[in-house]
Motif scaffolding. Sequence first.
Motif, mmCIF file in Angstrom:
data_model
loop_
_atom_site.group_PDB
_atom_site.id
_atom_site.type_symbol
_atom_site.label_atom_id
_atom_site.label_comp_id
_atom_site.label_asym_id
_atom_site.label_seq_id
_atom_site.Cartn_x
_atom_site.Cartn_y
_atom_site.Cartn_z
ATOM 1 N N UNK A 149 45.975 50.962 31.870
ATOM 2 C CA UNK A 149 47.182 50.132 31.826
ATOM 3 C C UNK A 149 48.359 50.880 32.438
ATOM 4 N N UNK A 150 48.477 52.171 32.130
ATOM 5 C CA UNK A 150 49.562 52.971 32.708
ATOM 6 C C UNK A 150 49.433 53.041 34.225
ATOM 7 N N UNK A 151 48.199 53.178 34.720
ATOM 8 C CA UNK A 151 48.003 53.249 36.169
ATOM 9 C C UNK A 151 48.349 51.919 36.836
ATOM 10 N N UNK A 152 48.030 50.813 36.169
ATOM 11 C CA UNK A 152 48.371 49.503 36.727
ATOM 12 C C UNK A 152 49.883 49.326 36.813
ATOM 13 N N UNK A 153 50.591 49.770 35.794
ATOM 14 C CA UNK A 153 52.046 49.663 35.810
ATOM 15 C C UNK A 153 52.672 50.574 36.854
ATOM 16 N N UNK A 154 51.939 51.630 37.236
ATOM 17 C CA UNK A 154 52.401 52.522 38.301
ATOM 18 C C UNK A 154 52.032 52.012 39.690
ATOM 19 N N UNK A 155 51.352 50.872 39.741
ATOM 20 C CA UNK A 155 50.998 50.288 41.027
ATOM 21 C C UNK A 155 49.641 50.686 41.563
ATOM 22 N N UNK A 156 48.823 51.362 40.752
ATOM 23 C CA UNK A 156 47.491 51.775 41.183
ATOM 24 C C UNK A 156 46.516 50.645 40.842
ATOM 25 N N UNK A 157 46.449 49.651 41.704
ATOM 26 C CA UNK A 157 45.770 48.395 41.391
ATOM 27 C C UNK A 157 44.379 48.335 42.017
ATOM 28 N N UNK A 158 43.432 47.699 41.320
ATOM 29 C CA UNK A 158 42.129 47.467 41.944
ATOM 30 C C UNK A 158 42.273 46.443 43.068
ATOM 31 N N UNK A 159 41.407 46.527 44.055
ATOM 32 C CA UNK A 159 41.418 45.545 45.137
ATOM 33 C C UNK A 159 40.599 44.336 44.715
ATOM 34 N N UNK A 160 41.225 43.168 44.713
ATOM 35 C CA UNK A 160 40.529 41.951 44.332
ATOM 36 C C UNK A 160 39.673 41.446 45.481
ATOM 37 N N UNK A 161 38.474 41.004 45.160
ATOM 38 C CA UNK A 161 37.576 40.429 46.140
ATOM 39 C C UNK A 161 37.523 38.919 46.024
ATOM 40 N N UNK A 162 36.350 38.360 46.157
ATOM 41 C CA UNK A 162 36.170 36.907 46.148
ATOM 42 C C UNK A 162 36.317 36.352 44.740
ATOM 43 N N UNK A 163 36.944 35.191 44.659
ATOM 44 C CA UNK A 163 37.025 34.435 43.405
ATOM 45 C C UNK A 163 35.979 33.327 43.444
ATOM 46 N N UNK A 164 35.190 33.253 42.393
ATOM 47 C CA UNK A 164 34.184 32.205 42.260
ATOM 48 C C UNK A 164 34.491 31.374 41.018
ATOM 49 N N UNK A 165 34.194 30.099 41.072
ATOM 50 C CA UNK A 165 34.222 29.311 39.846
ATOM 51 C C UNK A 165 33.166 29.860 38.894
ATOM 52 N N UNK A 166 33.421 29.744 37.602
ATOM 53 C CA UNK A 166 32.462 30.247 36.617
ATOM 54 C C UNK A 166 31.067 29.682 36.869
#
Length: 324
Positions: free
Chosen positions: A284-301
């Motif tokens: 959570x601390x890393x996310x707030x520092x801007x260290x974000x995972x790269x999002x890939x494809x979004x699929x419907x459930x």
Amino acid sequence: MTLVMQIRKPGGAEAIEAAETTLAEPGPGEIRIRQSAIGVNFVDVYQRSGLYPLPAWPAVLGVEGAGIVEAVGAGVEGLKIGTRIAYAGAPVGAYAEARILPAWRAVPLPESVPDDIAAVALARGVTAEMLMEKVHPVGPGSTVLVHAAAGGLGSLLTAWAKHRGAMVIGTVGSEEKAEIARAAGADHVVVGRDADFVTTVKGWTDGRGVDAAYDGIGGTTLLKTLAAVRPFGTVASIGQAGGPIPPIPVEEIGPRRSLNFARPSVMLYMNDCENYRRGTAAVIASLQDGLLPRLGTRYALRDARQAHVDLEAGRTTGAQLLIP
């Protein structure tokens, strides 16, 4: 009724099927969440195929997600209806519109962290924390090798190692994926599934080899990875996307090479409450520092089957999402 994507027995992606179920009220120490985003991981593939056994059948796959608390069981403190949370770890069951969850798994989300980011960050982020704190400390001056550096876990490992001051060498299968690895922070990238990464790595480290290597490929790649690491360095085998882990003769580890070989389980690591709380707090601390995972494809459930097909075929980059 709640939509879930389940399997009745181990098999290929075709084993995933839609079903509907009625959720009970949460029991003591439990919450019920309405999910907004669900992470797709290779551990889901391993469990679906039977490589990692599941406790009961039929089984709903999935080990991480994010959503909102909609019911709270007796004895639960610190959570209330309407709280945004994310989670990772056992028990499985994330491929669902809603689910029951042990309350201690729930990690409240700050407003600055979106649900889709949180849904794919915890399992991968805790893996990075485990590897770089417990398995082999990584910091300024370290050199690391990350296989599949454009994938969901690989790109995050690359970013975390670079953030800690390491020199990062990544391997990828195409020039398109090389750009993703570089954007994540890789200093050098080896391109091509059949590339001689050992010779290249030795060249970039003045013949020494890297301090630590993270191998989620397995198969024939793993023995080559051993040769790319310096004496008394560490190889962490963290998956087998490219095939089963081969038997490794002890002489391949030492004394000729004198390597530390680890096959750590992040699922087991996250079963310890202290590890889980420390690791998720770091994420959570890393996310707030801007260290974000790269999002890939979004699929419907309902398209979870296709998400598995694409992941196993190597057609994905970043972290894949299922959206209920």
